[in-house]
Design a protein around this motif. Structure first.
Motif: not given
Length: 103
Positions: A95-102
């Motif tokens: 989830l942290a990685l996905a948030r950073n990509k956004k």
């Protein structure tokens, strides 16, 4: 501890069964019990064990997720995260990685 899990009860379980179009025999099979046992639960003659209460709660939770359109794999992820700290950490990291990509 025996008894109905919080937020459940014979009326809620029977309503869910009827709305899902299941016979007592079909729901009993899903819960891993016999139809006579289910009938006793639904008429308040008997109360579920803690283990059965957890299965009832799980059935009602998954059913609620289907009603709002959650795919089945979401429930599997939630169950694994609830029982495995390592899996929970993996999900948190993803989830942290996905948030950073956004961003």
């Amino acid at each position: 501890m025996e008894g109905w899990p919080e937020g459940t009860g014979p009326d809620a379980l029977d309503r869910a069964r009827r709305e899902d179009g299941l016979s007592q025999t079909e729901l009993a099979a899903l819960l891993g019990i016999g139809q006579p046992h289910l009938s006793k639960l639904l008429t308040s003659v008997s109360r579920p064990s803690a283990k059965l209460g957890a299965r009832i709660s799980d059935y009602l939770r998954k059913r609620a997720g289907r009603e709002i359109g959650l795919p089945g794999w979401v429930h599997e992820v939630a169950e694994m995260a609830a029982t495995s700290p390592a899996f929970q950490q993996l999900v948190i990291s993803a989830l942290a990685l996905a948030r950073n990509k956004k961003e």
